[in-house]
Motif scaffolding. Structure first.
Motif, PDB file in Angstrom:
ATOM      1  N   ARG A 120      15.580  19.774   1.801  1.00 10.44           N
ATOM      2  CA  ARG A 120      17.129  19.406   1.728  1.00 10.44           C
ATOM      3  C   ARG A 120      16.888  17.702   0.812  1.00 10.44           C
ATOM      4  O   ARG A 120      17.691  17.511   0.636  1.00 10.44           O
ATOM      5  N   HIS A 121      15.975  17.252   1.274  1.00  9.70           N
ATOM      6  CA  HIS A 121      15.815  15.656   0.816  1.00  9.70           C
ATOM      7  C   HIS A 121      14.811  15.217   0.177  1.00  9.70           C
ATOM      8  O   HIS A 121      13.562  15.830   0.623  1.00  9.70           O
ATOM      9  N   ALA A 122      14.459  14.223  -0.679  1.00  8.61           N
ATOM     10  CA  ALA A 122      13.360  14.589  -1.542  1.00  8.61           C
ATOM     11  C   ALA A 122      12.169  12.918  -0.348  1.00  8.61           C
ATOM     12  O   ALA A 122      13.584  11.731  -0.179  1.00  8.61           O
ATOM     13  N   GLY A 123      11.304  12.395  -0.107  1.00  6.58           N
ATOM     14  CA  GLY A 123      11.409  11.726   0.266  1.00  6.58           C
ATOM     15  C   GLY A 123      10.895  10.974  -0.859  1.00  6.58           C
ATOM     16  O   GLY A 123      10.572  10.380  -2.111  1.00  6.58           O
ATOM     17  N   PRO A 124      10.395   9.269  -0.085  1.00  8.69           N
ATOM     18  CA  PRO A 124      10.623   8.469  -1.210  1.00  8.69           C
ATOM     19  C   PRO A 124       9.368   8.717  -2.018  1.00  8.69           C
ATOM     20  O   PRO A 124       7.869   9.354  -1.612  1.00  8.69           O
ATOM     21  N   ASP A 125       8.978   7.864  -3.096  1.00 12.21           N
ATOM     22  CA  ASP A 125       8.105   7.423  -4.037  1.00 12.21           C
ATOM     23  C   ASP A 125       6.900   6.493  -3.364  1.00 12.21           C
ATOM     24  O   ASP A 125       7.655   4.932  -3.763  1.00 12.21           O
ATOM     25  N   LEU A 126       6.035   6.606  -3.382  1.00 12.63           N
ATOM     26  CA  LEU A 126       4.440   5.835  -3.348  1.00 12.63           C
ATOM     27  C   LEU A 126       4.378   4.501  -4.229  1.00 12.63           C
ATOM     28  O   LEU A 126       4.220   3.575  -3.852  1.00 12.63           O
ATOM     29  N   ALA A 127       4.979   5.665  -5.521  1.00 15.69           N
ATOM     30  CA  ALA A 127       4.750   4.465  -6.258  1.00 15.69           C
ATOM     31  C   ALA A 127       5.304   3.111  -6.434  1.00 15.69           C
ATOM     32  O   ALA A 127       5.136   1.863  -6.386  1.00 15.69           O
ATOM     33  N   GLU A 128       6.831   2.966  -6.187  1.00 16.68           N
ATOM     34  CA  GLU A 128       8.096   2.617  -5.511  1.00 16.68           C
ATOM     35  C   GLU A 128       7.234   1.962  -4.597  1.00 16.68           C
ATOM     36  O   GLU A 128       8.005   0.391  -4.526  1.00 16.68           O
ATOM     37  N   TYR A 129       7.314   2.257  -3.640  1.00 13.08           N
ATOM     38  CA  TYR A 129       6.709   1.681  -2.324  1.00 13.08           C
ATOM     39  C   TYR A 129       5.995   0.790  -2.553  1.00 13.08           C
ATOM     40  O   TYR A 129       5.537  -1.047  -2.227  1.00 13.08           O
ATOM     41  N   ALA A 130       4.717   1.100  -3.564  1.00 13.72           N
ATOM     42  CA  ALA A 130       3.738   0.301  -3.758  1.00 13.72           C
ATOM     43  C   ALA A 130       4.497  -0.630  -4.722  1.00 13.72           C
ATOM     44  O   ALA A 130       3.587  -2.371  -4.098  1.00 13.72           O
ATOM     45  N   SER A 131       5.034  -0.800  -5.331  1.00  3.64           N
ATOM     46  CA  SER A 131       5.275  -1.732  -5.973  1.00  3.64           C
ATOM     47  C   SER A 131       5.894  -3.195  -5.529  1.00  3.64           C
ATOM     48  O   SER A 131       6.257  -4.029  -5.771  1.00  3.64           O
ATOM     49  N   ILE A 132       7.106  -2.300  -4.464  1.00  4.81           N
ATOM     50  CA  ILE A 132       7.958  -3.321  -3.727  1.00  4.81           C
ATOM     51  C   ILE A 132       6.268  -4.515  -3.328  1.00  4.81           C
ATOM     52  O   ILE A 132       7.106  -5.419  -2.817  1.00  4.81           O
ATOM     53  N   ILE A 133       6.031  -3.729  -2.190  1.00  8.36           N
ATOM     54  CA  ILE A 133       4.817  -4.360  -1.509  1.00  8.36           C
ATOM     55  C   ILE A 133       4.655  -5.673  -1.920  1.00  8.36           C
ATOM     56  O   ILE A 133       4.070  -6.741  -2.792  1.00  8.36           O
ATOM     57  N   ALA A 134       3.793  -5.228  -3.610  1.00  8.53           N
ATOM     58  CA  ALA A 134       3.273  -6.133  -5.174  1.00  8.53           C
ATOM     59  C   ALA A 134       4.146  -6.700  -4.864  1.00  8.53           C
ATOM     60  O   ALA A 134       3.828  -8.386  -5.010  1.00  8.53           O
ATOM     61  N   GLU A 135       5.598  -6.496  -5.381  1.00  5.02           N
ATOM     62  CA  GLU A 135       6.496  -7.908  -5.549  1.00  5.02           C
ATOM     63  C   GLU A 135       6.774  -8.795  -4.468  1.00  5.02           C
ATOM     64  O   GLU A 135       7.020  -9.711  -5.229  1.00  5.02           O
ATOM     65  N   THR A 136       6.628  -8.605  -3.634  1.00  8.56           N
ATOM     66  CA  THR A 136       7.532  -9.380  -2.485  1.00  8.56           C
ATOM     67  C   THR A 136       5.766 -10.432  -1.660  1.00  8.56           C
ATOM     68  O   THR A 136       6.687 -11.248  -1.563  1.00  8.56           O
ATOM     69  N   GLY A 141       2.493  -9.724  -2.540  1.00 12.90           N
ATOM     70  CA  GLY A 141       1.341  -9.568  -3.449  1.00 12.90           C
ATOM     71  C   GLY A 141       1.127 -10.857  -3.453  1.00 12.90           C
ATOM     72  O   GLY A 141      -0.184 -10.319  -3.970  1.00 12.90           O
ATOM     73  N   ASP A 142       1.736 -11.823  -3.965  1.00 13.40           N
ATOM     74  CA  ASP A 142       0.875 -12.962  -4.522  1.00 13.40           C
ATOM     75  C   ASP A 142       0.575 -14.354  -3.326  1.00 13.40           C
ATOM     76  O   ASP A 142       0.659 -15.182  -3.567  1.00 13.40           O
ATOM     77  N   LEU A 143       0.728 -13.124  -2.110  1.00 18.76           N
ATOM     78  CA  LEU A 143       0.658 -14.471  -1.166  1.00 18.76           C
ATOM     79  C   LEU A 143      -0.899 -14.671  -0.545  1.00 18.76           C
ATOM     80  O   LEU A 143      -0.945 -15.685  -0.267  1.00 18.76           O
ATOM     81  N   GLY A 144      -1.191 -14.559  -0.905  1.00 15.63           N
ATOM     82  CA  GLY A 144      -2.582 -14.509  -0.464  1.00 15.63           C
ATOM     83  C   GLY A 144      -3.393 -14.207   0.620  1.00 15.63           C
ATOM     84  O   GLY A 144      -3.973 -14.165   1.266  1.00 15.63           O
ATOM     85  N   CYS A 145      -2.471 -13.275   1.479  1.00 16.70           N
ATOM     86  CA  CYS A 145      -2.226 -12.695   2.577  1.00 16.70           C
ATOM     87  C   CYS A 145      -3.094 -11.310   3.136  1.00 16.70           C
ATOM     88  O   CYS A 145      -3.129 -10.445   2.474  1.00 16.70           O
ATOM     89  N   ALA A 146      -4.212 -10.852   4.188  1.00 18.36           N
ATOM     90  CA  ALA A 146      -4.386 -10.308   3.848  1.00 18.36           C
ATOM     91  C   ALA A 146      -3.791  -8.797   4.656  1.00 18.36           C
ATOM     92  O   ALA A 146      -2.364  -9.145   5.546  1.00 18.36           O
ATOM     93  N   LEU A 147      -2.704  -7.490   4.088  1.00 16.24           N
ATOM     94  CA  LEU A 147      -1.473  -6.702   4.488  1.00 16.24           C
ATOM     95  C   LEU A 147      -2.388  -5.523   5.133  1.00 16.24           C
ATOM     96  O   LEU A 147      -3.469  -5.065   4.738  1.00 16.24           O
ATOM     97  N   ASN A 148      -1.593  -5.371   5.785  1.00 12.82           N
ATOM     98  CA  ASN A 148      -1.854  -3.731   6.573  1.00 12.82           C
ATOM     99  C   ASN A 148       0.142  -3.121   6.641  1.00 12.82           C
ATOM    100  O   ASN A 148       0.728  -3.808   6.862  1.00 12.82           O
ATOM    101  N   VAL A 149      -0.732  -1.755   6.458  1.00 13.45           N
ATOM    102  CA  VAL A 149       0.746  -1.024   6.736  1.00 13.45           C
ATOM    103  C   VAL A 149       0.372  -0.353   8.329  1.00 13.45           C
ATOM    104  O   VAL A 149      -0.388  -0.095   8.552  1.00 13.45           O
TER     105      VAL A 149
END
Length: 442
Positions: A262-278, A280-288
């Motif tokens: 009934r509902h589409a799942g989120p787009d992984l490419a958009e998810y990854a893009s939001i991580i990079a844009e928000t 991604g430039d901080l130089g931090c080790a990232l985890n989800v």
């Protein structure tokens, strides 16, 4: 509950198509007919796909690889040690919220340096065990908890790696009971309080301040709240660094939702893009910390129809799975796609069928479903997308058996949690010796 249209096929985004109806009309889990497992194991039972776990992990890892993001599975979603072991072998870390989950993660072969301890109410004994095990970090959720961690660190002589969990006052726009980052939430530290607490903690020898954490909720399909939360986190990192404080790690939390028919799942490419844009430039080790996204679509609950009775507007099928086996419909109003294990029969005069469980509660009701055809006693029905927060939340309410779990891998299956029956339960209730009621400590 609303009527739910069921589909004879599974279409859930990038999930492995581990459930499929073949030419013989039967529903297969990978290469094994679900009806074969049902007759061997008995119902109800949970069935998981090892292949789906592997494919989901690979898909998420590939999507976020450009930002070099690590993945820690949220153990609370599906805590069976065999499921955890499948993920650990792939290099997946674990996000835990209790000492018991730590024991499970370690037993599954997860290196301690890949385990993050979250949770709002850690005990002194849990904190001690985490420090002695050498976990990657503890996500601290209050100033009071920070004091206890510091105390235990002094007692053990082990410097505690700390990330402060930030409450950014962001609405995840999901169910109220699984939203965790609004101002009135019990989780995290208000974002405006973080700088002073972080600065004071950084000056303490027993604490190693490594970064920040955030988690805004669960089953998030609209990705914009992630952007809001992570942008606020990035601004906070810059403020802390401007004050001369080090911020090396960011735990971005979990909550990535899954789609259904009934509902589409989120787009992984958009998810990854939001991580990079928000961030991604901080130089931090990232985890989800995904839980449902990795495991939810890789599991199903199989149940047998016990009785049919007339209902108001639709026939009622009483099944042998109940709210103690799958709590999400009663707890959150969740709706799972349902299929039949055998080829659906042509529908009779009633287009919908209401599925209910045997527990003595009106909330033990899974809702009305269309597309199941004519249901008869002895049929097997299959609740899809049940691999997360299903068995992990199950209980023995009404003194029912604890539901078993089965893992399928290609053409073979095995029981990974046996059915716990009333004989097993009664052994736990054998009384111990009486103890004096007076308090010897004065």
């Amino acid at each position: 509950m609303d009527t739910i249209a069921s589909s004879p096929t599974i279409s859930t985004g990038t999930s492995a198509r581990w459930l499929s109806r073949r030419s013989d009309g039967r529903l297969y889990a990978e290469a094994v007919p679900l009806s074969r497992i049902a007759r061997a194991v008995g119902t109800p039972f949970y069935c998981y796909s090892a292949g789906a776990l592997r494919q989901n992990y690979a898909a998420l890892k590939a999507a976020i690889a450009a930002s070099d993001v690590s993945i820690c599975f949220a153990v609370k979603a599906s805590s069976n040690v065999n499921v955890l072991a499948e993920l650990a072998r792939l290099g997946c870390g674990m996000d835990i919220v209790s000492g018991g989950e730590m024991a499970r993660a370690l037993a599954a072969g997860t290196p301690p340096e890949r385990i993050i301890f979250s949770g709002v109410g850690k005990t002194r004994s849990e904190i001690r065990a985490a420090l002695e095990a050498g976990l990657h970090q503890l996500n601290v959720e209050s100033a009071a908890e920070l004091e206890v961690v510091a105390s235990v660190a002094r007692e053990t002589g082990i410097r505690a790696p700390i990330a402060l969990r930030v409450n950014p006052d962001v609405d995840a726009r999901t169910h109220a009971k699984i939203t965790t980052a609004k101002k009135d939430s019990k989780f995290g530290i208000a974002i405006e309080e973080i700088p002073a607490i972080y600065a004071a903690a950084s000056a303490r020898a027993e604490l190693k301040m490594v970064g920040l954490a955030v988690h805004i909720g669960s089953q998030i399909l609209d990705l914009s709240p992630f952007r809001d939360a992570w942008a606020a986190l990035a601004d906070l990192v810059r403020r802390l660094r401007a004050a001369g404080l080090g911020v090396d790690r960011l735990d971005l939390g979990g909550g990535l939702g899954i789609g259904d028919d009934r509902h589409a799942g989120p787009d992984l490419a958009e998810y990854a893009s939001i991580i990079a844009e928000t961030v991604g430039d901080l130089g931090c080790a990232l985890n989800v910390e995904p839980g449902r996204w990795l495991a939810g679509r890789g599991g199903a609950l199989v149940s047998e129809v016990l009785y049919l009775k007339e209902g108001d507007g639709a026939p009622i099928a009483v099944i042998d799975a109940a709210m103690n086996d799958l709590m999400r419909p009663a707890l959150y109003g969740a709706q799972h796609p349902v299929l039949t294990a055998e080829a659906p029969r042509p529908a009779g005069k009633d287009a919908a069928c209401r599925l209910v469980g045997p527990v003595c509660e009106s909330s033990d009701d899974f809702g009305k479903y269309e597309g199941l055809g004519t249901i008869l006693a002895g049929d097997f029905v299959v609740f899809d997308n049940a691999g997360a927060y299903g068995a992990a939340m199950s209980s023995t309410y009404n003194s029912r058996d604890l539901v078993p779990e089965v893992l399928v891998d290609d053409g073979q299956f095995r029981i990974i949690r046996r059915r716990t029956n009333i004989s097993d339960a009664l052994k736990l209730e054998e009384p111990e010796s009486w103890l004096a009621g007076d308090d010897p400590v004065r």
